[in-house]
Design an enzyme around this catalytic site. Structure first.
Site, PDB file in Angstrom:
ATOM      1  N   SER A 142       0.809  -1.239  -0.112  1.00 10.83           N
ATOM      2  CA  SER A 142       0.048  -0.195  -0.031  1.00 10.83           C
ATOM      3  C   SER A 142       0.770   1.126  -0.100  1.00 10.83           C
ATOM      4  O   SER A 142       1.678   1.522  -1.005  1.00 10.83           O
ATOM      5  CB  SER A 142      -0.889  -0.170   1.251  1.00 10.83           C
ATOM      6  OG  SER A 142      -1.838   0.786   0.906  1.00 10.83           O
ATOM      7  N   GLU A 154      -9.721  -4.907  -4.617  1.00 12.40           N
ATOM      8  CA  GLU A 154      -8.686  -4.045  -3.422  1.00 12.40           C
ATOM      9  C   GLU A 154      -9.657  -3.291  -2.853  1.00 12.40           C
ATOM     10  O   GLU A 154      -9.422  -3.155  -1.516  1.00 12.40           O
ATOM     11  CB  GLU A 154      -8.118  -3.068  -4.583  1.00 12.40           C
ATOM     12  CG  GLU A 154      -6.639  -3.708  -5.164  1.00 12.40           C
ATOM     13  CD  GLU A 154      -5.568  -3.864  -4.314  1.00 12.40           C
ATOM     14  OE1 GLU A 154      -5.880  -3.516  -3.162  1.00 12.40           O
ATOM     15  OE2 GLU A 154      -4.620  -4.326  -4.804  1.00 12.40           O
TER      16      GLU A 154
END
Length: 571
Positions: free
Chosen positions: A210, A345
């Protein structure tokens, strides 16, 4: 001068490594550190853990908002048995924001199967995610067990977060990116010392998840970092994502607003600098919004405290060109890369809407999605934008299609593609001028961490973050590992992904012997990728190709429209 001389004497007098039962002492450039012996979860392999090693001076007082200073040497042996402070951040308990951590937080952790300098094991340095706002390198999520089983050295670290890590005043002294500069110093520390822990300084792979993946990509692009390591893995993030950097000039305004909240009516940057260097850290955390949200009717993802492109006047810059410009400017693709994303996601950021689908009505009515890196540049009110929005709606939901509980898959695909997948796809292709591997993580089983956290176990796909507990031993979910059978999806996935990751780090190839499949890098127009599924590893071409082509076209046309509109406005 005296302390450095004394340290050199000690280095000569002390053996580089000393063993005592379940502990070992290793000599570093800064001084001796003592680690403890542990055992991995499944394979019962022994390894040493060195926790809470300081790699920089505490960034406090005059060092607040400044690049980190290397740690001064110590003489007494440091017992590296406990993790260091986590960096200042807000944690959310029972719906309330609570300040936590410390500014004195620049620590790293080393896990190694063997401290012999002759071992020369591959080193994997992990940068945690958390939206540049939260998290740490501690083992609540990032236990080393599965990497140790693959015979590599694992390093995790803390770096400054939020305002402390990414505030920029756009001045030479306060140019921003302190968090990235912390990471850079940690990589240098590992370069200089990892051989004493059994690692090979010439075989370092930096990887992250991330915001940590975005950071990893910035290190690949920055000349300050990319000579320090050999390979990089970016998991669910890249420097080409829409949220990957912020416009620094707006930070100055935010800082004046914070001073105003403290009752300080300041008018000069000199007064502001004095204020931000002396105000209590807790005041920042209590008065700056650190939530990450897509919003309700209008879907935007812009991080206030994120990397910035530093000005030409910056004294110690980390990066001074945009990632796009760097990649377009004859970039030397010397670092092997691997980019990837999960199959669903954005599940974790639409969890509230999944649990209460009435919340979808606001977006259904407005249907506004951010199309620019700076959200204020997306001109939602214009007729031209509405044409783009209608095109997007028709593509994902069909003509006369609606956002509802019956189209949650399409809704998640839309937001995932805009905010994460398209940027990763662009990055993987851009780096194919060198060696670039590409994957999708689609496993949906009992170790999918974020689905557990957000109570989404019954929902389709793998959310952002769902791969973490297959790569790392997540101690917060230790009970989930207790009854995993050797032939289960969970165990097969743990073995598969750690083998892929460590093979890439060791050999520059996730499947060096083409076993169990051949994982090929992207080759010109062949967008090779591997889908990591419940059924195993599946090689294929062009993940989400139709969607990626659509967004390349949309973003390109909208950018052209904005340029043309600005020209007309100037005329």
């Amino acid at each position: 001068m005296f302390s450095l001389f004394l340290l050199s004497v000690i280095v000569l007098a002390v053996s580089p490594t000393a063993f005592s039962d379940d502990k070992v002492i290793v000599q570093t450039d800064c001084g001796p550190v003592r680690g403890k012996l542990f055992e991995t979860l499944f394979d019962k392999r022994s390894y040493y853990a060195f926790k809470g090693i300081p790699y920089a001076e505490p960034p406090v007082n005059k060092l607040r908002f400044k690049p980190p200073k290397p740690k001064q040497p110590w003489t007494d042996t440091l017992d590296a048995f406990e993790f260091g402070n986590v960096c200042s951040q807000n944690i959310f308990l029972f719906g309330k924001r609570s300040p936590a951590g410390s500014e004195d937080c620049l620590f790293l952790n080393i896990y190694t199967p063997d401290v012999s300098a002759e071992s020369k094991r591959t080193v994997m340095l992990f940068i945690h995610g958390g939206g540049f706002l939260e998290g740490s390198g501690n083992d609540n999520f990032y236990g080393p067990d599965f990497f140790i089983n693959e015979d590599v050295v694992l390093v995790t670290l803390n770096y400054r977060l939020g305002v402390f890590g990414f505030m920029s005043l756009g001045t030479p002294e306060y140019s921003g990116n302190m968090g990235l500069k912390d990471q850079n110093l940690a990589i240098k520390w590992i370069q200089n010392n990892i051989e004493q822990f059994g690692g090979d300084p010439d075989k370092i792979t930096v990887f992250g998840h991330s915001a940590g993946a975005c950071s990893t990509h910035y290190h690949v692009l920055s000349s300050k970092s990319n000579s320090l390591f050999k390979r990089a893995i970016a998991m669910s993030g890249s420097a080409l994502n829409i949220w990957s950097h912020y416009v620094p000039r707006e930070h100055m305004l935010h800082m004046f607003m914070i001073a105003n909240m403290a009752g300080q009516r300041l008018s000069t940057s000199k007064d502001l600098i004095e204020f931000i260097n002396t105000v209590d850290a807790k005041f920042f955390l209590e008065n700056i919004d650190t939530t990450i949200s897509l919003g309700s009717g209008r879907k935007e993802l812009e991080l206030l405290w994120a990397p910035v492109i530093e000005g030409k006047n910056a004294k110690k810059p980390f990066i001074q060109m945009s990632p796009e410009d760097i990649l377009d400017n004859k970039f030397n693709h010397k670092i092997d890369t691997m980019f990837g994303f999960t199959s669903a996601e954005m599940l974790f950021l639409i969890a509230d809407e999944i649990h209460d689908t009435k919340l979808l009505e606001a977006f259904e009515q407005t249907f506004e999605v951010q199309l620019t890196k700076k959200k204020m540049d997306t001109r939602y009110e214009t007729e031209e934008y509405k044409k783009f929005a209608n095109e997007i709606r028709n593509f994902y939901f069909g003509e006369d299609g609606h956002v509802s509980n019956e189209t949650l898959v399409e809704y998640n695909d839309l937001l995932s593609d805009v905010f994460i997948v398209h940027g990763i796809d662009k990055s993987a292709k851009a780096h194919s001028k060198g060696k670039s591997f590409y994957y999708r993580f689609s496993v949906d089983a009992t170790l999918n961490a974020f689905k557990i956290l957000f109570k989404l176990e019954s929902v389709f796909g793998a959310s952002h973050g769902d791969e973490l507990c297959y790569l790392f031993r997540c101690h917060v979910f230790d009970e989930l590992y207790e009854n995993i059978a050797d032939d289960s999806v969970e165990m097969r996935t743990i073995r598969a992904v750690t083998k892929l990751w460590t093979n890439f780090a060791k050999f520059g190839d996730p499947t060096p012997n083409d076993e169990p499949i051949s994982f090929k890098p992207i080759q010109k127009n062949l967008i090779n990728f591997v889908d990591i599924t419940n059924e195993g590893l599946i090689p294929a071409l062009g993940p989400h190709k139709k969607f990626m082509d659509f967004w390349t076209d949309i973003f390109g046309r909208y950018e052209t429209h904005l340029v043309n509109s600005n020209v007309r406005d100037e005329l």
